[in-house]
Design a protein around this motif. Structure first.
Motif, mmCIF file in Angstrom:
data_model
loop_
_atom_site.group_PDB
_atom_site.id
_atom_site.type_symbol
_atom_site.label_atom_id
_atom_site.label_comp_id
_atom_site.label_asym_id
_atom_site.label_seq_id
_atom_site.Cartn_x
_atom_site.Cartn_y
_atom_site.Cartn_z
ATOM 1 N N HIS A 133 0.821 -1.202 0.031
ATOM 2 C CA HIS A 133 0.143 -0.078 0.047
ATOM 3 C C HIS A 133 0.675 1.213 0.035
ATOM 4 C CE1 HIS A 133 -3.255 2.617 0.839
ATOM 5 N NE2 HIS A 133 -2.839 3.117 1.860
ATOM 6 N N THR A 188 0.520 3.842 -3.191
ATOM 7 C CA THR A 188 0.326 5.223 -2.673
ATOM 8 C C THR A 188 1.516 6.110 -3.284
ATOM 9 O OG1 THR A 188 -0.845 4.687 -0.625
ATOM 10 C CG2 THR A 188 0.040 7.073 -0.841
ATOM 11 N N ARG A 243 -8.149 0.047 -5.806
ATOM 12 C CA ARG A 243 -8.704 0.793 -4.700
ATOM 13 C C ARG A 243 -8.918 2.239 -5.224
ATOM 14 N NH1 ARG A 243 -4.938 -0.788 0.369
ATOM 15 N NH2 ARG A 243 -6.153 0.630 1.314
ATOM 16 N N TYR A 268 -6.222 5.190 -4.980
ATOM 17 C CA TYR A 268 -5.043 5.302 -6.019
ATOM 18 C C TYR A 268 -5.475 6.367 -7.235
ATOM 19 C CZ TYR A 268 -3.395 1.401 -3.217
ATOM 20 O OH TYR A 268 -2.867 0.739 -2.141
#
Length: 244
Positions: A143, A147, A176, A179
């Protein structure tokens, strides 16, 4: 192969890579640039500013430069790798090399048209045995990396991820909303299939991928289902040991 570690966990150890890069001249994970060049050319323009994550000692950067992509920044967290590759391609004007962690990029926001990785995220996930039970530490690392990738992409920029991971598994990481990108994928390879995912910054997830994100959020406590791994012939044995 002479450079395989005694156990897969060492793939996450920078000391292992420093030692390996002092001995090994070149290794191309998941095949060389020519294997997926026909796909990349559809999404990457010659004039684009490009960042390559986890460049290693792959010939990909040099091959892309020879193909006309002349604005390429390369990062790796091994100082030995960066020093060696910088010297090797010192004649390539517009090619730069930086020691950096993909989870903490030091570039400003909206720096690149294209960010490209080939098996770098796979290496981060090396200790995971199943995509259904990714550890919290690994999930956090992935993550953080995604990111940072999204942050450094220009509006309309593309994140290109080359991996052995099938869409059923890898989209679970990429789908997600935060993003702020859409997801497409294609594949290449003979005998064993590899995948090229293209995430476009500023586009929404497809209805299918948005539904996947909602389902994953809703079903995080569901019992895991074991999926049989398809063994491949890649000399790096960890690729055959995880279902990512």
């Amino acid at each position: 192969m002479d450079y395989l570690p005694e156990n897969n966990s060492r793939y996450k150890d920078v000391a292992y890579w420093d030692e390996r890069y002092t001995m090994e001249q070149c290794y191309d994970w998941l095949g060389g640039f020519s294997k997926f060049q026909h796909i990349l050319e559809r999404f990457v323009k010659k004039e684009d500013s490009i960042l390559i994550l986890g460049c290693g000692n792959s010939s990909m950067s040099g091959d892309m430069y020879s193909a006309g992509y002349h604005t390429i920044a390369n990062i790796d967290y091994s100082s030995v790798c960066i020093r060696t590759m910088s010297a090797r391609y010192s004649h390539c004007s517009g090619m730069t090399w930086h020691q950096m962690d993909v989870r903490q990029l030091s570039f400003p926001d909206s720096s690149f048209d294209v960010i490209l990785e080939k098996a770098t995220l796979d290496a981060i996930m090396v200790n995971e045995k199943t995509p259904w039970e990714v550890s919290s530490q690994t999930a956090c690392s992935i993550h953080q990396a995604l990111t940072e990738i999204s942050r450094c992409l220009k509006p309309g920029g593309r994140f290109v991820s080359v991996t052995f991971a099938q869409p059923f598994f890898r989209k679970r990481l990429y789908a997600r909303t935060e993003y702020k990108w859409s997801i497409k994928h294609q594949s290449y390879g003979e005998g064993f299939e590899y995948f090229v995912y293209v995430m476009t910054k500023g586009e929404k997830l497809s209805p299918e991928d948005a539904a996947l994100e909602k389902k994953l959020l809703r079903d995080t406590e569901s019992p895991p289902t074991r999926i049989t791994t398809i063994t491949n012939d890649d000399k790096e044995d960890f690729l055959a040991n995880i279902d990512l």
